[in-house]
Scaffold this motif. Structure first.
Motif, PDB file in Angstrom:
ATOM      1  N   ARG A 182       0.810  -1.222   0.000  1.00 19.51           N
ATOM      2  CA  ARG A 182       0.000   0.000   0.000  1.00 19.51           C
ATOM      3  C   ARG A 182       0.842   1.269   0.000  1.00 19.51           C
ATOM      4  O   ARG A 182       0.304   2.356  -0.208  1.00 19.51           O
ATOM      5  N   ALA A 183       2.189   1.186   0.278  1.00 20.70           N
ATOM      6  CA  ALA A 183       3.014   2.388   0.358  1.00 20.70           C
ATOM      7  C   ALA A 183       3.161   3.006  -1.023  1.00 20.70           C
ATOM      8  O   ALA A 183       3.529   2.334  -1.990  1.00 20.70           O
ATOM      9  N   ALA A 184       2.844   4.288  -1.111  1.00 20.92           N
ATOM     10  CA  ALA A 184       2.966   5.004  -2.378  1.00 20.92           C
ATOM     11  C   ALA A 184       4.388   5.501  -2.613  1.00 20.92           C
ATOM     12  O   ALA A 184       4.717   5.913  -3.721  1.00 20.92           O
ATOM     13  N   GLN A 185       5.252   5.514  -1.581  1.00 18.29           N
ATOM     14  CA  GLN A 185       6.635   5.962  -1.708  1.00 18.29           C
ATOM     15  C   GLN A 185       7.570   4.832  -1.271  1.00 18.29           C
ATOM     16  O   GLN A 185       7.854   4.673  -0.089  1.00 18.29           O
ATOM     17  N   PRO A 186       7.985   4.019  -2.217  1.00 19.38           N
ATOM     18  CA  PRO A 186       8.867   2.912  -1.850  1.00 19.38           C
ATOM     19  C   PRO A 186      10.216   3.406  -1.335  1.00 19.38           C
ATOM     20  O   PRO A 186      10.618   4.553  -1.539  1.00 19.38           O
ATOM     21  N   LEU A 187      10.887   2.518  -0.692  1.00 21.48           N
ATOM     22  CA  LEU A 187      12.194   2.822  -0.099  1.00 21.48           C
ATOM     23  C   LEU A 187      13.272   2.879  -1.185  1.00 21.48           C
ATOM     24  O   LEU A 187      13.273   2.076  -2.112  1.00 21.48           O
ATOM     25  N   VAL A 188      14.183   3.847  -1.044  1.00 23.39           N
ATOM     26  CA  VAL A 188      15.310   3.982  -1.963  1.00 23.39           C
ATOM     27  C   VAL A 188      16.576   3.599  -1.211  1.00 23.39           C
ATOM     28  O   VAL A 188      16.824   4.079  -0.095  1.00 23.39           O
ATOM     29  N   MET A 189      17.366   2.769  -1.809  1.00 22.15           N
ATOM     30  CA  MET A 189      18.601   2.316  -1.182  1.00 22.15           C
ATOM     31  C   MET A 189      19.619   1.962  -2.264  1.00 22.15           C
ATOM     32  O   MET A 189      19.270   1.721  -3.425  1.00 22.15           O
ATOM     33  N   THR A 190      20.879   1.995  -1.880  1.00 19.83           N
ATOM     34  CA  THR A 190      21.925   1.551  -2.804  1.00 19.83           C
ATOM     35  C   THR A 190      22.145   0.061  -2.628  1.00 19.83           C
ATOM     36  O   THR A 190      21.568  -0.577  -1.755  1.00 19.83           O
ATOM     37  N   THR A 191      22.954  -0.484  -3.464  1.00 18.82           N
ATOM     38  CA  THR A 191      23.029  -1.939  -3.574  1.00 18.82           C
ATOM     39  C   THR A 191      23.452  -2.622  -2.281  1.00 18.82           C
ATOM     40  O   THR A 191      22.845  -3.592  -1.840  1.00 18.82           O
ATOM     41  N   ASP A 192      24.466  -2.113  -1.632  1.00 19.17           N
ATOM     42  CA  ASP A 192      25.043  -2.840  -0.507  1.00 19.17           C
ATOM     43  C   ASP A 192      25.026  -2.067   0.794  1.00 19.17           C
ATOM     44  O   ASP A 192      25.720  -2.443   1.734  1.00 19.17           O
ATOM     45  N   ASN A 193      24.264  -0.991   0.851  1.00 16.46           N
ATOM     46  CA  ASN A 193      24.360  -0.190   2.070  1.00 16.46           C
ATOM     47  C   ASN A 193      23.489  -0.727   3.202  1.00 16.46           C
ATOM     48  O   ASN A 193      23.715  -0.409   4.364  1.00 16.46           O
ATOM     49  N   LEU A 194      22.485  -1.564   2.902  1.00 13.77           N
ATOM     50  CA  LEU A 194      21.626  -2.131   3.942  1.00 13.77           C
ATOM     51  C   LEU A 194      21.983  -3.582   4.189  1.00 13.77           C
ATOM     52  O   LEU A 194      22.185  -4.369   3.249  1.00 13.77           O
ATOM     53  N   GLN A 195      22.034  -3.920   5.465  1.00 11.61           N
ATOM     54  CA  GLN A 195      22.251  -5.310   5.861  1.00 11.61           C
ATOM     55  C   GLN A 195      21.135  -5.705   6.834  1.00 11.61           C
ATOM     56  O   GLN A 195      20.932  -5.031   7.856  1.00 11.61           O
ATOM     57  N   TRP A 196      20.412  -6.768   6.512  1.00  9.50           N
ATOM     58  CA  TRP A 196      19.288  -7.187   7.339  1.00  9.50           C
ATOM     59  C   TRP A 196      19.805  -7.834   8.626  1.00  9.50           C
ATOM     60  O   TRP A 196      20.756  -8.610   8.617  1.00  9.50           O
ATOM     61  N   VAL A 197      19.132  -7.496   9.727  1.00  7.08           N
ATOM     62  CA  VAL A 197      19.541  -7.991  11.032  1.00  7.08           C
ATOM     63  C   VAL A 197      18.836  -9.305  11.313  1.00  7.08           C
ATOM     64  O   VAL A 197      17.603  -9.381  11.282  1.00  7.08           O
ATOM     65  N   GLU A 198      19.634 -10.307  11.572  1.00  7.41           N
ATOM     66  CA  GLU A 198      19.086 -11.596  11.960  1.00  7.41           C
ATOM     67  C   GLU A 198      19.138 -11.703  13.487  1.00  7.41           C
ATOM     68  O   GLU A 198      20.144 -11.317  14.103  1.00  7.41           O
ATOM     69  N   PRO A 199      18.060 -12.178  14.135  1.00  5.45           N
ATOM     70  CA  PRO A 199      18.052 -12.269  15.601  1.00  5.45           C
ATOM     71  C   PRO A 199      19.107 -13.241  16.102  1.00  5.45           C
ATOM     72  O   PRO A 199      19.386 -14.268  15.471  1.00  5.45           O
ATOM     73  N   SER A 200      19.726 -12.875  17.191  1.00  3.62           N
ATOM     74  CA  SER A 200      20.734 -13.761  17.775  1.00  3.62           C
ATOM     75  C   SER A 200      20.098 -15.009  18.388  1.00  3.62           C
ATOM     76  O   SER A 200      20.737 -16.048  18.501  1.00  3.62           O
ATOM     77  N   TYR A 201      18.811 -14.874  18.776  1.00  2.57           N
ATOM     78  CA  TYR A 201      18.129 -16.032  19.387  1.00  2.57           C
ATOM     79  C   TYR A 201      16.636 -15.840  19.195  1.00  2.57           C
ATOM     80  O   TYR A 201      16.091 -14.797  19.571  1.00  2.57           O
ATOM     81  N   ALA A 202      15.936 -16.787  18.578  1.00  7.81           N
ATOM     82  CA  ALA A 202      14.490 -16.711  18.335  1.00  7.81           C
ATOM     83  C   ALA A 202      13.807 -17.956  18.911  1.00  7.81           C
ATOM     84  O   ALA A 202      14.336 -19.072  18.826  1.00  7.81           O
ATOM     85  N   MET A 203      12.620 -17.710  19.495  1.00  7.63           N
ATOM     86  CA  MET A 203      11.872 -18.810  20.139  1.00  7.63           C
ATOM     87  C   MET A 203      10.425 -18.378  20.298  1.00  7.63           C
ATOM     88  O   MET A 203      10.093 -17.213  20.045  1.00  7.63           O
ATOM     89  N   THR A 204       9.605 -19.288  20.778  1.00 11.24           N
ATOM     90  CA  THR A 204       8.233 -18.906  21.123  1.00 11.24           C
ATOM     91  C   THR A 204       8.223 -18.301  22.520  1.00 11.24           C
ATOM     92  O   THR A 204       9.188 -18.444  23.289  1.00 11.24           O
ATOM     93  N   LEU A 205       7.140 -17.618  22.799  1.00  9.11           N
ATOM     94  CA  LEU A 205       7.027 -17.010  24.117  1.00  9.11           C
ATOM     95  C   LEU A 205       7.012 -18.082  25.208  1.00  9.11           C
ATOM     96  O   LEU A 205       7.537 -17.864  26.316  1.00  9.11           O
ATOM     97  N   THR A 206       6.423 -19.255  24.894  1.00 12.87           N
ATOM     98  CA  THR A 206       6.400 -20.344  25.874  1.00 12.87           C
ATOM     99  C   THR A 206       7.815 -20.816  26.167  1.00 12.87           C
ATOM    100  O   THR A 206       8.207 -21.020  27.326  1.00 12.87           O
TER     101      THR A 206
END
Length: 881
Positions: free
Chosen positions: A711-735
């Motif tokens: 739905r965003a009318a203004q998409p994100l602008v970025m260069t090829t390698d400037n963004l790095q996605w953060v992966e969680p160090s530890y993921a689990m359920t709340l239980t």
């Protein structure tokens, strides 16, 4: 005669006393007693006065057996002589020889009429000498020892000279056999060439070939203290002999007819060589090696080529040195005065062009000048020396371009251009002055003519180089720049760039060559845009584009509006974009973030086009207006609004185009998420840029966005390698998290349930237990991520309302909403505080967590209709913003 036997004298009558008959007949004795010194024949007659007699310092007694002729004399000699004033010891000398002539008084005693046959007896008496004064005795003793010491020293000196230089004591040669007398010739004594060579060999020296000194008949013979390949004694135009240590001048000896020509030594001059730093000085600017103070010796004596002047006798002594791939000749120009028989050093020179000095008619209407070529590569350098007569000798005066011969502004500007190497423009300036000065006071002087002809000599060289056809574009452009052809060189530069040539080495390696000429040309006329272009290109290569633009701005009139750029100046700024920046790392790429808005049309005059020959024609593609929110310029990240960038007043948009990295890579990415939540990118290309009041926008052209975008009318602008996605160090359920961290449950569960109540998803009339809360939310995802850069992970809970549909605590009115509700996010700090919450907010949804290069603080990418937003933690405000 003993003292007792002497007849006594009657001092009263002057007659001797009579002796008894038993003794031998009496002897007549005449005694003369005098206290005066003996009188020379030339002295005046003595004064007989008694007063003078009292001052006599000695007594002389003369005893003679001959009688005196006149009674008057006896009276004067005896009775009239006053007795000595004091007693004196008297010594009597008895001799049968006549007295020496120092006693003229005896002549008066000669008696030719004496009848006795007895031989005369003469008695000379004198008093004892006075004792010598001690000081006089000491002085005499000292003088005696000094004389002995001088005699010993003289003998030692004589012995040494007999060993090392017997020629200095030629007066002793008579004492030796005739075969050995040649060694006693004086050093400067006439010798034949064979004798001169033999003498040098005996001294451990080696002679080179004799070199004739013009028509004087005198010879120069180089002397070396080491073995060299010298052979023969023939006089040749060039005389070389190893490393020359001395020059000897010999003159033919014509005192008497000889079977073999002999020469006498008239002068000698030591040749210590030249300092290395002087020899390599012309190469210092290109190699950076200043050399050392060690001496480089000369090896060759030769005539100076060219039309030699009529005044003086000239020749040169030279040597050779190799520096890298450059062969250097160096030496001294010598003068010889045959009248005085003296050698003189009149000039030291060096030539990296490996050319010997030569006589040339450079200056019109004068004697030939001596030209020394110090050209290095394409950079000409000629030294011009004129002969000048002084009261004592001849000198070489260098033509100096630092002192204008005329007090004229155009003439002075011409010398400024010449000193910087712009020889052709300098010649044009001086020609204007010369044409106007003909026949006008003060007129055209001889010094002005010399400066003019020296500049003309250089200009002829640079013009010939510029007309050559070079295979390398860099050499062709350099030759044009050295000749001052700025516009032609700039056009060649543009053509070479279009052909794909890398001209960065030209601007980097020849920066000093170009810049010194730019400075001089700007000093004379600052409104030359072609010169400004070369200056800006040189500065941009060395110091960066920002410094180049600042320099260009300093040359513009103060009244010029910085927002209105001259088209010629704008062309320079556009050209700068094609030059790599030296103030950025070699691998620097465009790093920026922003948002893109598709637009249907543009107004070209509102945009600055940095790239040359760029046409703003979209064709079938889509225009995008990109709003830049942050960018990295090689040193740090900047965030909008960009009000403190410290940009130059001239060419702001061009500078920002460079800072964004679009000059080297105009391509970047438009990023978006599909309706299914998939991340996608679209490549676009930057075409223009504009900057106004801290707002930075880029005009890009690319394909249209697909219909499956979110739905965003203004998409994100970025260069090829400037963004790095953060992966969680530890993921689990709340239980699972509750099992590992049970202490957090009394904090996280109630706060989460309260947020659900505020969003209207669960009832507020009754509160479930923690076990019931965990049963309803236990399948939700829990991630541990450090979002505040405090080395403690935050707890990121993904809220999924659809899993609450079966809960008995759900509001009846929220049942339908739970079926379509998106996933939400809650972020708890390491203290248990909620620092991010988008639960129930359908206008902003967290899409991803990422980091930027050189920025360790994570960012939250949020889909906030109508555009994406980027949020980061603010330590000052304690929240994401």
């Amino acid at each position: 005669m003993s003292k007792q036997d002497r007849p006594r004298q009657d001092h009263t009558s002057g007659q001797p006393s009579h002796l008894p008959n038993s003794v031998p007949p009496p002897v007549k004795v005449k005694v003369l007693v005098s206290q005066k010194p003996p009188r020379r024949a030339s002295d005046p007659p003595p004064n007989k006065s008694p007063s003078d007699s009292s001052n006599a310092s000695g007594v002389r007694v003369l005893v003679s057996s001959r009688g005196h002729r006149k009674a008057s004399k006896t009276k004067v000699d005896t009775a009239s002589s006053p007795p000595p004033s004091r007693s004196s010891d008297i010594k009597i000398l008895v001799s049968s020889e006549p007295p020496p002539p120092s006693f003229p008084e005896l002549e008066e005693w000669e008696d030719d009429g004496d009848e006795t046959d007895q031989a005369p007896i003469r008695i000379l008496a004198s008093s004892e000498p006075r004792p010598t004064h001690p000081a006089i005795a000491a002085l005499g003793f000292t003088a005696s020892w000094l004389g002995i010491a001088a005699l010993v020293a003289g003998g030692g000196w004589l012995a040494v000279q007999l060993i090392i230089n017997p020629g200095s004591i030629s007066w002793m040669q008579w004492m030796f056999p005739e075969s050995s007398r040649g060694a006693f010739l004086e050093e400067n004594a006439p010798r034949s060439l064979s004798q001169i060579r033999a003498q040098a060999k005996a001294a451990g020296l080696y002679l080179g070939q004799p070199f004739p000194l013009a028509d004087s008949g005198d010879l120069i013979i180089p002397v070396s203290d080491q073995m060299s390949p010298c052979s023969g004694l023939e006089a040749t135009p060039t005389a070389s002999c190893g490393e020359i240590s001395e020059l000897h001048v010999y003159r033919p000896f014509t005192a008497a007819p000889l079977r073999e020509v002999k020469y006498e030594l008239v002068d000698r001059l030591a040749m210590p060589g030249l300092d290395e730093y002087f020899v390599v000085a012309p190469l210092t600017g290109t190699t950076g090696d200043e050399g050392s103070s060690r001496r480089l010796r000369m090896t060759t004596v030769s005539a100076i080529s060219g039309s030699a002047p009529e005044t003086g006798i000239w020749f040169q002594v030279s040597g050779e040195r190799t520096r890298g791939n450059t062969r250097i000749l160096y030496g001294q120009v010598m003068g010889y005065d045959p009248g005085k028989g003296r050698l003189e050093t009149r000039l030291q020179w060096t030539s990296p062009a490996a050319e010997l000095p030569r006589w040339r008619d450079v200056v019109a209407g004068g004697t030939p000048e001596l030209v020394v070529n110090q050209t290095v590569g394409l950079e000409p350098s000629f030294q011009l020396h004129q002969i000048q007569t002084t009261s004592t000798t001849l000198e070489l005066k260098t033509v100096d371009l630092t002192k204008p011969a005329l007090n004229n502004a155009t003439f002075k500007n011409g010398l400024v251009l010449a000193q910087s190497g712009l020889w052709s423009p300098a010649l044009s300036s001086l020609e204007q002055v010369k044409d106007r000065s003909q026949g006008a006071a003060p007129g055209w002087s001889a010094t002005a003519q010399a400066q003019f002809d020296l500049i003309r000599l250089h200009a002829e060289f640079t013009q010939a180089q510029a007309k050559r056809v070079w295979a390398n574009p860099s050499e062709q452009i350099t030759a044009l720049l050295i000749d001052g052809q700025w516009a032609t060189a700039l056009q060649q530069f543009r053509n070479a760039l279009k052909d794909g040539h890398d001209l960065t080495p030209l601007l980097r390696d020849d920066a000093q060559t170009i810049w010194k000429r730019v400075k001089a040309a700007i000093q004379v006329n600052r409104r030359q845009y072609d010169v400004q272009a070369w200056g800006a290109l040189t500065i941009a290569t060395k110091q960066g584009r920002r410094a180049a633009i600042a320099w260009l701005q300093s040359l513009q009139p103060p009244s010029q509006n910085p927002n209105t750029v001259d088209p010629r100046l704008q062309d320079i700024l556009t050209l700068l974009n094609q030059i790599p920046r030296s103030d950025l790392p070699a691998q620097q790429s465009n790093n920026f973030l922003g948002f893109a808005t598709p637009i249907s049309s543009i107004t070209p005059r509102e945009w600055v086009i940095p790239e040359p020959d760029t046409a703003l024609e979209p064709g079938e593609q889509q225009w995008y207006r990109v709003q830049i929110t942050r960018f990295h310029n090689g040193q740090r990240w900047w965030r909008s609004p960009f009000t403190n960038l410290n940009l130059p007043a001239l060419g702001i948009a061009n500078q920002l185009w460079e800072d964004l990295g679009l000059a080297s890579n105009p391509t970047f990415q438009i990023a978006f998420w599909s309706t299914e939540g998939q991340f996608q990118t679209l490549s676009v290309s930057a075409k223009a840029i504009r900057f106004n009041n801290g707002t930075l926008q880029v005009l890009a052209l690319g394909d249209k966005l697909p219909d499956t975008t979110s739905r965003a009318a203004q998409p994100l602008v970025m260069t090829t390698d400037n963004l790095q996605w953060v992966e969680p160090s530890y993921a689990m359920t709340l239980t699972d998290f509750s099992y590992q961290q049970p202490d957090w449950m009394p904090i996280l569960l109630p706060k989460t349930w309260q947020i659900l109540q505020e969003a209207g998803y669960v009832t507020t009339t009754k509160m479930p237990t923690q076990e019931e809360m965990l049963q309803a939310m236990g399948v939700w995802s829990m991630q541990l991520i450090d979002l505040t850069d405090n080395e403690q992970p935050e707890m990121v809970l993904t809220v999924q309302p659809t899993f609450l549909a079966s809960s008995t605590y759900v509001e009846a009115s929220a049942t339908n909403a739970l079926q379509t509700a998106p996933s939400y996010t809650l972020v708890f700090s390491d203290q248990g505080d909620v620092i991010y919450n988008d639960v129930g907010d359908r206008e902003a949804t967290l899409l991803a967590i990422a980091t930027l290069i050189d920025d360790p603080l994570p960012m939250l990418i949020v889909d906030a209709e109508p555009r994406y937003e980027i949020k980061q933690w603010s330590p000052q405000n304690r929240r994401f913003q």
